[in-house]
Write a protein that holds these residues in place. Sequence first.
Motif, short mmCIF file in Angstrom:
data_model
loop_
_atom_site.label_atom_id
_atom_site.label_comp_id
_atom_site.label_asym_id
_atom_site.label_seq_id
_atom_site.Cartn_x
_atom_site.Cartn_y
_atom_site.Cartn_z
N UNK A 199 0.83 -1.21 0.00
CA UNK A 199 0.00 0.00 0.00
C UNK A 199 0.87 1.26 0.00
N UNK A 200 1.84 1.30 0.89
CA UNK A 200 2.72 2.46 1.02
C UNK A 200 3.56 2.63 -0.26
N UNK A 201 4.00 1.54 -0.83
CA UNK A 201 4.79 1.60 -2.07
C UNK A 201 3.95 2.19 -3.21
N UNK A 202 2.66 1.83 -3.25
CA UNK A 202 1.78 2.36 -4.29
C UNK A 202 1.60 3.87 -4.11
N UNK A 203 1.41 4.30 -2.87
CA UNK A 203 1.28 5.74 -2.59
C UNK A 203 2.53 6.49 -3.05
N UNK A 204 3.69 5.83 -2.88
CA UNK A 204 4.97 6.44 -3.23
C UNK A 204 5.35 6.19 -4.70
N UNK A 205 4.34 5.89 -5.50
CA UNK A 205 4.51 5.71 -6.96
C UNK A 205 5.56 4.65 -7.29
N UNK A 206 5.49 3.54 -6.57
CA UNK A 206 6.36 2.41 -6.88
C UNK A 206 7.67 2.39 -6.12
N UNK A 207 7.93 3.43 -5.33
CA UNK A 207 9.16 3.48 -4.54
C UNK A 207 8.90 2.90 -3.15
N UNK A 208 9.56 1.82 -2.81
CA UNK A 208 9.35 1.19 -1.51
C UNK A 208 9.78 2.12 -0.39
N UNK A 209 9.04 2.15 0.72
CA UNK A 209 9.43 3.00 1.84
C UNK A 209 10.68 2.45 2.54
N UNK A 210 11.39 3.32 3.20
CA UNK A 210 12.52 2.86 4.01
C UNK A 210 11.97 2.04 5.18
N UNK A 211 12.79 1.18 5.77
CA UNK A 211 12.33 0.41 6.94
C UNK A 211 11.79 1.31 8.05
N UNK A 212 12.40 2.49 8.20
CA UNK A 212 11.96 3.42 9.25
C UNK A 212 10.56 3.97 8.96
N UNK A 213 10.32 4.39 7.70
CA UNK A 213 9.01 4.91 7.33
C UNK A 213 7.94 3.82 7.44
N UNK A 214 8.28 2.61 7.01
CA UNK A 214 7.33 1.50 7.09
C UNK A 214 6.98 1.20 8.54
N UNK A 215 8.00 1.17 9.40
CA UNK A 215 7.76 0.89 10.82
C UNK A 215 6.88 1.97 11.45
N UNK A 216 7.10 3.23 11.02
CA UNK A 216 6.30 4.32 11.57
C UNK A 216 4.83 4.19 11.17
N UNK A 217 4.58 3.88 9.88
CA UNK A 217 3.20 3.74 9.44
C UNK A 217 2.52 2.56 10.12
N UNK A 218 3.23 1.43 10.22
CA UNK A 218 2.66 0.27 10.91
C UNK A 218 2.35 0.61 12.36
N UNK A 219 3.22 1.39 12.97
CA UNK A 219 3.00 1.80 14.35
C UNK A 219 1.74 2.62 14.52
N UNK A 220 1.45 3.45 13.51
CA UNK A 220 0.22 4.25 13.57
C UNK A 220 -1.02 3.36 13.49
N UNK A 221 -0.98 2.37 12.60
CA UNK A 221 -2.11 1.45 12.52
C UNK A 221 -2.27 0.66 13.81
N UNK A 222 -1.14 0.23 14.38
CA UNK A 222 -1.20 -0.56 15.61
C UNK A 222 -1.72 0.27 16.79
N UNK A 223 -1.50 1.59 16.72
CA UNK A 223 -1.89 2.46 17.83
C UNK A 223 -3.40 2.68 17.90
N UNK A 224 -4.09 2.55 16.76
CA UNK A 224 -5.54 2.77 16.79
C UNK A 224 -6.24 1.46 17.14
N UNK A 225 -7.38 1.57 17.76
CA UNK A 225 -8.12 0.39 18.21
C UNK A 225 -8.51 -0.47 17.01
N UNK A 226 -8.12 -1.74 17.04
CA UNK A 226 -8.49 -2.66 15.97
C UNK A 226 -7.58 -2.66 14.78
N UNK A 227 -6.52 -1.82 14.78
CA UNK A 227 -5.59 -1.81 13.65
C UNK A 227 -6.24 -1.34 12.37
N UNK A 228 -5.87 -1.94 11.24
CA UNK A 228 -6.35 -1.45 9.94
C UNK A 228 -7.78 -1.90 9.63
#
Length: 317
Positions: free
Chosen positions: A28-57
């Motif tokens: 999903x993040x790679x598609x938003x970035x027009x085919x450019x894979x996110x760095x491990x740090x950016x990916x971890x941050x986005x996953x952390x945001x999903x994990x922080x909300x009740x019920x995840x994605x």
Amino acid sequence: MSEPNAKKIGVLVMSYGTPESMDDVETYYTHIRRGNAPTPELLAELKGRYEAIVGGVFPLRENTNGQVAGLQDKLEQLAPGKFSCYQGLKHAKPYIEDGVDQMAKDGIAEAVGIVLAPHFSTMSVGSYIKRAEEKAKELGITMTFVKQYHMHPKLLQALTDRVADGLARLADASNGEENVKVLFSAHSLPVKIREMGDPYEQQLLETSAAVAKAANVKDWQFTWQSAGRTREPWLGPDILETLPVLAEEGVKAVLVAPVGFVSDHLEVLYDLDIEAQAAAKQLDMTLDRIAMLNRDPLYMETLAESVIEALAGHGKE
């Protein structure tokens, strides 16, 4: 070709999209970035945001699915047997092109497209329409589009009710002692839209002013949120910049009305409920927000009536 749909009008319901599970976040993040894979740090941050909300994605995807189903139900009430809804997402499956393709497979020859976003911008709603138009042309489907519905009376009523409810909650919590500032907000876009004469900002201000007037709100302002991380400047100030200014002015309670969003998504459940809420606490401010529209009957009627009006305006009664 599916015979039951051969004479129906297709309705392509478009939205930004959300991954279906944590496993899909990188794609999903790679598609938003027009085919450019996110760095491990950016990916971890986005996953952390999903994990922080009740019920995840999962609730996020369910919200959109529920809105599509709710629109189908409302169209069936207003025009039995006439419409068939399909979903098309900008950054997740089923993609916008997938939705158009499915309509073609089902024998749909005519369709209306609508985005789950009331305000038009060439960079948001316009980009959805462009993709749907191109695929529809390729497959021989005649399509018309709802470009905006930011001043639909039923949308304004639903938002007004929510602002009134939020103000009542804050008044109860403070025994009516605190004056409340209403902050209307929406997803920021790059500043360059102003040079393009884009209507997005003006439409958001029109919606905010209409809701404030209907809810008898005297003290309000508009702010931005959820800006992308690019080198170009984005519209501001961001809500995280607005809150300290309000605190300096002596504001003690804020009601956020994210009128640019229509459901509980990451920009609401994380950016407002977690990030902005934490900022407000540090400033010793009370922050609440209005309930999101999700499947509110008035919002479903707004969408359904907008679809029917667009079709009628295209010469099809």
